[in-house]
Design a protein around this motif. Structure first.
Motif, PDB file in Angstrom:
ATOM      1  N   GLN A   1       0.827  -1.207   0.000  1.00 57.99           N
ATOM      2  CA  GLN A   1       0.000   0.000   0.000  1.00 57.99           C
ATOM      3  C   GLN A   1       0.862   1.259   0.000  1.00 57.99           C
ATOM      4  OE1 GLN A   1      -3.490   0.003  -0.210  1.00 57.99           O
ATOM      5  NE2 GLN A   1      -2.995   2.091  -0.750  1.00 57.99           N
ATOM      6  N   SER A   2       1.981   1.229   0.762  1.00 59.51           N
ATOM      7  CA  SER A   2       2.887   2.387   0.809  1.00 59.51           C
ATOM      8  C   SER A   2       3.515   2.629  -0.554  1.00 59.51           C
ATOM      9  CB  SER A   2       3.978   2.147   1.853  1.00 59.51           C
ATOM     10  OG  SER A   2       3.425   2.033   3.146  1.00 59.51           O
ATOM     11  N   TYR A   3       3.879   1.541  -1.231  1.00 58.36           N
ATOM     12  CA  TYR A   3       4.457   1.678  -2.573  1.00 58.36           C
ATOM     13  C   TYR A   3       3.460   2.324  -3.541  1.00 58.36           C
ATOM     14  CZ  TYR A   3       5.774   0.261  -7.296  1.00 58.36           C
ATOM     15  OH  TYR A   3       6.057   0.247  -8.647  1.00 58.36           O
ATOM     16  N   VAL A   4       2.200   1.855  -3.469  1.00 60.67           N
ATOM     17  CA  VAL A   4       1.157   2.415  -4.365  1.00 60.67           C
ATOM     18  C   VAL A   4       0.942   3.894  -4.076  1.00 60.67           C
ATOM     19  CG1 VAL A   4      -1.289   2.323  -4.951  1.00 60.67           C
ATOM     20  CG2 VAL A   4       0.015   0.213  -4.734  1.00 60.67           C
ATOM     21  N   ASP A   5       0.891   4.257  -2.791  1.00 56.85           N
ATOM     22  CA  ASP A   5       0.670   5.665  -2.428  1.00 56.85           C
ATOM     23  C   ASP A   5       1.805   6.543  -2.946  1.00 56.85           C
ATOM     24  OD1 ASP A   5      -1.628   4.911  -1.151  1.00 56.85           O
ATOM     25  OD2 ASP A   5      -0.727   4.825   0.855  1.00 56.85           O
ATOM     26  N   ALA A   6       3.045   6.076  -2.782  1.00 58.25           N
ATOM     27  CA  ALA A   6       4.193   6.871  -3.240  1.00 58.25           C
ATOM     28  C   ALA A   6       4.199   7.019  -4.757  1.00 58.25           C
ATOM     29  CB  ALA A   6       5.495   6.223  -2.774  1.00 58.25           C
ATOM     30  N   THR A   7       3.844   5.938  -5.465  1.00 53.61           N
ATOM     31  CA  THR A   7       3.856   5.983  -6.932  1.00 53.61           C
ATOM     32  C   THR A   7       2.756   6.894  -7.467  1.00 53.61           C
ATOM     33  OG1 THR A   7       4.709   3.720  -6.970  1.00 53.61           O
ATOM     34  CG2 THR A   7       3.805   4.585  -9.029  1.00 53.61           C
ATOM     35  N   VAL A   8       1.549   6.767  -6.899  1.00 59.42           N
ATOM     36  CA  VAL A   8       0.420   7.584  -7.372  1.00 59.42           C
ATOM     37  C   VAL A   8       0.672   9.070  -7.142  1.00 59.42           C
ATOM     38  CG1 VAL A   8      -2.015   8.112  -6.949  1.00 59.42           C
ATOM     39  CG2 VAL A   8      -1.261   5.749  -7.139  1.00 59.42           C
ATOM     40  N   ASN A   9       1.364   9.396  -6.057  1.00 55.95           N
ATOM     41  CA  ASN A   9       1.632  10.803  -5.730  1.00 55.95           C
ATOM     42  C   ASN A   9       2.919  11.325  -6.342  1.00 55.95           C
ATOM     43  OD1 ASN A   9      -0.694  11.121  -4.111  1.00 55.95           O
ATOM     44  ND2 ASN A   9       0.322  10.084  -2.399  1.00 55.95           N
ATOM     45  N   SER A  10       3.600  10.510  -7.175  1.00 55.44           N
ATOM     46  CA  SER A  10       4.827  10.982  -7.825  1.00 55.44           C
ATOM     47  C   SER A  10       4.490  11.999  -8.905  1.00 55.44           C
ATOM     48  CB  SER A  10       5.593   9.807  -8.435  1.00 55.44           C
ATOM     49  OG  SER A  10       4.845   9.237  -9.489  1.00 55.44           O
TER      50      SER A  10
END
Length: 368
Positions: free
Chosen positions: A340-349
């Motif tokens: 989930q942390s990976y997805v959040d970081a990628t989406v907010n890049s």
């Protein structure tokens, strides 16, 4: 005065000859005068032509100088445009204008400027590509260093705006990456702590069960020994027949006790047998068998396998982000929080945010 020199005293023949001579003399003088006049006129004409030619040359040279200045000014103007907006079209226009410049030194200077513009464009494109590659894989430190090095090569004053923008994008992606890594580390530490606590709890429960079973086994074992001794003693107390004493079994371990009753030879019952089966709550079975005729006593205490803890298979999770229905970014993790942390970081890049203006962005987490 000599009479012969006076034309009045000449004969007719002399007068004719003299007249002819006079005419000749006069003609010669006239011809000389005419020739001299013609020569002067010719010289004046040549001088006029020469002056005209000189004047024309001056005019032509002046036009050439003015044209050269115009060409140089045009080339400089187009080069300035190419410096500020280095597109293929602007660079080509500048190169074509330089071909009209005749001054060798000025032309060389302009050519060098074009080479500089092309080199700058190459470095700018390399820096853009390096930053874009890092944004797609923000966890890759090698790509981060490559992007830094590419940006540091942008030393031209015309590249300052782009350099500042790329540095800002790089810093944003790096922060997002660091935040994601910290979140993953925190989640991993929390999961590890919870897993350790659960393991300790399971081990504690297993130890308590083992100790309890061991105590039960000791009690049952002592009781069984007492029963066996009672059987042996009882068989010597009676003159005939047989007496069998039993105690229930409660042990979690397997135990076989045999007592040979040689003192029971006088008993009349040869084939008398008695069996007792007792099952406790731990599914332990105790079987006691006494054969009077042969004088033997056998006790079989069942065993309990204890607690069986089967290790459950670990579930892995995939964090993914898709662009227009195609999964462009995905990574597998051991914990749901990490994915989930990976997805959040990628989406907010910055890259995915920019893609979202023109594309459909979807994301999620699912078991691997």
């Amino acid at each position: 005065m000599n009479k012969n020199l006076n034309p009045l005293n000449w004969t007719k023949k002399q007068q004719i000859i003299g007249g002819a001579v006079a005419i000749v003399l006069i003609g010669g003088v006239t011809t000389g005068v005419v020739n001299h006049a013609n020569h002067q006129a010719k010289e004046r004409k040549i001088e006029a032509l020469k002056n005209k030619k000189i004047k024309l040359c001056k005019v032509r040279d002046e036009k050439a100088r003015n044209l050269e200045k115009t060409n140089e000014a045009d080339s400089k103007k187009l080069l300035d445009i190419a410096e500020k907006t280095p597109t293929d079209k602007s660079i080509k226009l500048a190169e074509d204008s330089i071909l009209k410049v005749k001054n060798a030194e000025v032309k060389k200077e302009f050519d060098n400027q074009v080479v500089g513009i092309k080199n700058r464009v190459k470095l700018e494109n390399e820096a853009k590509t390096a930053v874009s590659n890092y944004q797609k894989d923000a966890m890759n430190q090698n790509k981060y260093k490559t992007a830094q090095q590419a940006i540091s090569k942008l030393t031209s004053s015309y590249s300052k705006g782009l350099k500042d923008s790329l540095n800002e994008q790089l810093a944003t992606s790096k922060k997002q990456s660091d935040d994601a890594i910290k979140a993953q580390q925190g989640k991993s530490a929390s999961d590890s702590k919870a897993k350790t606590a659960d393991t300790n709890k399971q081990q504690s429960g297993s130890t308590e069960a083992t100790n309890g079973n061991s105590n039960n086994a000791n009690v049952a074992s002592n009781t069984q020994i007492t029963a066996n001794n009672d059987v042996a003693s009882g068989s010597n107390s009676y003159g005939g027949g047989s007496q069998n004493n039993y105690s229930p079994g409660g042990s979690n371990t397997s135990q076989n006790n045999a007592n040979s009753g040689s003192s029971n030879q006088g008993n009349s019952g040869k084939n008398n047998s008695n069996s007792n089966s007792n099952t406790n709550t731990n599914t332990n079975t105790n079987t006691n068998t006494n054969t009077g005729g042969n004088g033997s006593n056998t006790n079989n205490n069942g065993s309990n396998g204890g607690n069986n803890n089967n290790n459950q298979p670990q579930i892995r999770y995939v964090g993914w982000v898709s662009v227009d229905g195609v999964r462009r970014y995905s990574q597998t993790f051991n914990a749901l929080g990490e994915a989930q942390s990976y997805v959040d970081a990628t989406v907010n890049s910055a890259e995915v945010i920019n893609l979202g203006f023109e594309h459909s962005i979807r994301y999620g987490v699912e078991p691997a």
